[in-house]
Design an enzyme around this catalytic site. Structure first.
Site, PDB file in Angstrom:
ATOM      1  N   LYS A 175     -11.630   8.556  -4.482  1.00  0.00           N
ATOM      2  CA  LYS A 175     -11.391   8.161  -3.088  1.00  0.00           C
ATOM      3  C   LYS A 175     -12.912   7.703  -2.516  1.00  0.00           C
ATOM      4  CE  LYS A 175     -11.585  10.141   0.917  1.00  0.00           C
ATOM      5  NZ  LYS A 175     -11.943   9.098   1.806  1.00  0.00           N
ATOM      6  N   GLU A 249     -22.281  17.629  -4.523  1.00  0.00           N
ATOM      7  CA  GLU A 249     -23.525  16.864  -4.172  1.00  0.00           C
ATOM      8  C   GLU A 249     -23.501  16.814  -2.611  1.00  0.00           C
ATOM      9  OE1 GLU A 249     -25.962  16.388  -6.217  1.00  0.00           O
ATOM     10  OE2 GLU A 249     -25.002  16.227  -8.113  1.00  0.00           O
ATOM     11  N   CYS A 283     -28.866  11.575   2.063  1.00  0.00           N
ATOM     12  CA  CYS A 283     -29.068  12.928   2.064  1.00  0.00           C
ATOM     13  C   CYS A 283     -30.320  13.450   1.570  1.00  0.00           C
ATOM     14  CB  CYS A 283     -27.940  13.533   0.537  1.00  0.00           C
ATOM     15  SG  CYS A 283     -28.516  12.240  -0.699  1.00  0.00           S
ATOM     16  N   GLU A 381     -28.826  19.515   9.132  1.00  0.00           N
ATOM     17  CA  GLU A 381     -28.723  18.303   8.747  1.00  0.00           C
ATOM     18  C   GLU A 381     -28.364  17.312  10.092  1.00  0.00           C
ATOM     19  OE1 GLU A 381     -25.815  16.976   5.866  1.00  0.00           O
ATOM     20  OE2 GLU A 381     -27.589  15.668   4.863  1.00  0.00           O
TER      21      GLU A 381
END
Ligand code: NAD
Length: 488
Positions: A175, A249, A283, A381
């Site tokens: 996906k 991850e 990331c 973040e």
């Protein structure tokens, strides 16, 4: 809207049975440039195709070297069409064409590395407790994999999953992100073109409903997920219902640490690239900097000047250095986090606003000072072009500050003292440490985070482990020699 894409299942495009569709938006123009399928029920159809390919199809019996040949052929097709793929990726997520082109061209090297692993999967003969037994292990493929991918580097991050899982002999239902669904379909088309059997690579586009259908599917043997921590917990909870294991991850809040003896020019470049490349939507963004008091004024002045010179604009223009945020939601999140930082006392040394000329989704490269580790901008973040800068005086102090984070994805250390560099690498609680460099990744280097940045690894030989399982075989050689009613 110019194009419509169906799902890719069993080697061809398949329209969603429910008719569900969603647009994909070009973040530079704001226009919907294509429409894709959005039908959670398609996941089950794709899983059945992947299961059949894994158990009955040519993939199941294909020699490993033939799997490797197909992987290399796919890599070559991706290089052949790198420009077309890069343009589609830039149209989907607004990342600059220089980087999407480099990423599209790198896919072949990742598939080549893992193709090389395909015929080197070995078990071992174990020392037997008795001469009457031969005992050995085999490493066998895990089965049908569900792969859920984010929007920031769609093709690269998909390839990080595909390389090891295909080499291991698994099949997959992918996906892609709802924001960047198209290039995964383009990859699957090329896989079929070069000879991959139907059902080995299936792509089901759509939103959270499709992701949830993958996470909760009882016939998926392993989930590999890259994305944010909140989504990861939904995925892990759903997978746990079926005891489906997962690789995660996730995000980061990676520190960049500049010691007083650092090469100031190189470190400034590293800081800029670490946070403003890809508009901070990576990331590993080096989003908090700790700069030694001795060089802090000089480095901040250089950073502010250079941040103001970054060329923003059309991401498909080769001269552009920073593109837009990938979506309105992403821009709004970045701006609201800058406002929250200001409320907590931060000073805006650069940026902090949408570009006055470009408007829309273009957030100016932002540098914040007068922050500390208690501020939300230093702990959360952002996933945008926002650098929070702090000062330090002592090595132990900066280790404590750098490790004071829920995340543990990566860190950068800038020093000319070789012993200190290695000492810092040992002390930092993160999955990757870069010394006098930043943002290097490669097929041969395991990549993955500690703490809330996830578990399991992409890349490197270690990435194969996620898609293999060990089978132990006992063979009696001479005839029964032991009491069958006693284990042993
Ligand atoms: P996200 O978590 O919002 O989405 C990731 C994927 O999950 C998308 O395909 C999304 O459609 C899907 N999804 C959404 N809701 C779901 C649900 N309920 N169940 C199952 N799937 C669902 O992340 P994003 O915004 O696409 O990507 C940004 C995040 O990814 C950042 O946190 C970033 O740090 C992280 N990231 C990590 C790495 C790494 O390798 N560690 C690499 C790139 C990005």
């Amino acid at each position: 809207m110019s194009e419509t894409f169906d799902n890719w299942i069993d080697g061809g495009f398949v329209a969603p049975a429910s008719g569900g569709r969603m647009p994909t938006i070009n973040p530079f123009s704001g226009e919907a440039w294509a429409e894709v399928a959005d039908d959670p029920d398609a996941v089950d159809v794709a899983v059945r195709s992947a299961r059949k390919a894994f158990e009955d199809g040519p993939w199941a019996t294909m020699p490993a070297r033939e799997r490797a040949r197909l992987m290399r052929a796919l890599g070559a097709a991706m290089t052949r069409d790198a420009d077309e793929l890069a343009q589609a990726e830039t149209r989907d997520n607004g990342k600059i064409i220089r980087e999407t082109t480099a990423q599209a061209k790198s896919i072949e090297s990742y598939l080549d590395f893992f193709a090389g692993m395909a015929d080197k999967i070995t078990g071992e003969q174990l020392p037997s407790p008795s001469p009457n037994f031969l005992v050995y292990t085999e490493r066998v493929p895990k089965g049908v994999i569900g792969a859920i991918i984010p929007w920031n580097s769609p093709l690269s991050l998909l390839t990080w999953k595909l390389g090891p899982l295909l080499a291991a002999g698994c099949t997959v239902v992918v996906k892609p992100s709802d924001i960047t669904p198209v290039t995964a379909l383009m990859l699957a088309e090329r896989a079929t073109e070069v000879g991959f059997p139907p059902g080995v690579i299936n792509i089901v586009t759509g939103g959270a409903g499709v992701g949830a259908a993958i996470s909760s599917h009882p016939d998926i043997d392993k989930i590999t997920f890259t994305g944010g921590g909140v989504t990861a917990k939904h995925v892990a909870r759903a997978a746990a219902e079926n005891l489906t294991p997962a690789v995660m991850e996730l995000g980061g809040k990676s520190p960049q640490i500049l010691f007083g003896d650092a090469d100031v020019e190189a470190a400034t470049n590293g800081l800029l690239a670490g946070i403003f490349a890809a508009s901070g939507q990576t990331c590993v963004a080096g989003s908090r900097a700790y700069i030694h008091e001795d060089i802090a004024d000089e480095v901040i002045a250089r950073l502010v000047k250079r941040a103001g010179e970054i060329v923003m604009g059309d991401p498909s223009d080769i001269a552009t250095e920073m593109g837009p945020a990938a979506s309105d939601a992403q821009r709004d999140r970045i701006l609201s986090m800058i406002e929250a930082a200001k409320d907590e006392g931060a000073t805006v040394a650069a940026g902090g606003v949408v570009d006055p000329e470009l408007g829309g989704r273009f957030v100016r490269p932002t540098i914040l000072t007068d922050v500390d580790n208690t501020c939300s901008i230093v702990q959360e973040e952002v996933f945008g072009p926002v650098l929070a800068i702090m000062r330090f005086t002592d090595e132990d102090e900066v280790v404590t500050l750098a490790n004071d984070s829920d995340y543990g994805l990566a860190a950068g250390v800038w020093t000319n003292d070789i012993r200190r560099g290695h000492r810092m690498a040992r002390k930092l609680d993160v999955g990757t440490v870069w010394i006098n460099t930043y943002r290097n990744v490669s097929y041969m280097a395991p990549f993955g985070g500690f703490k809330q940045s996830g578990y399991g690894k992409d890349n490197g030989i270690e990435a194969m482990d996620a898609f293999l399982q060990t089978k132990t075989v006992w063979v009696e050689l001479e005839g029964a020699t032991r009491d069958p009613f006693v284990i042993g």
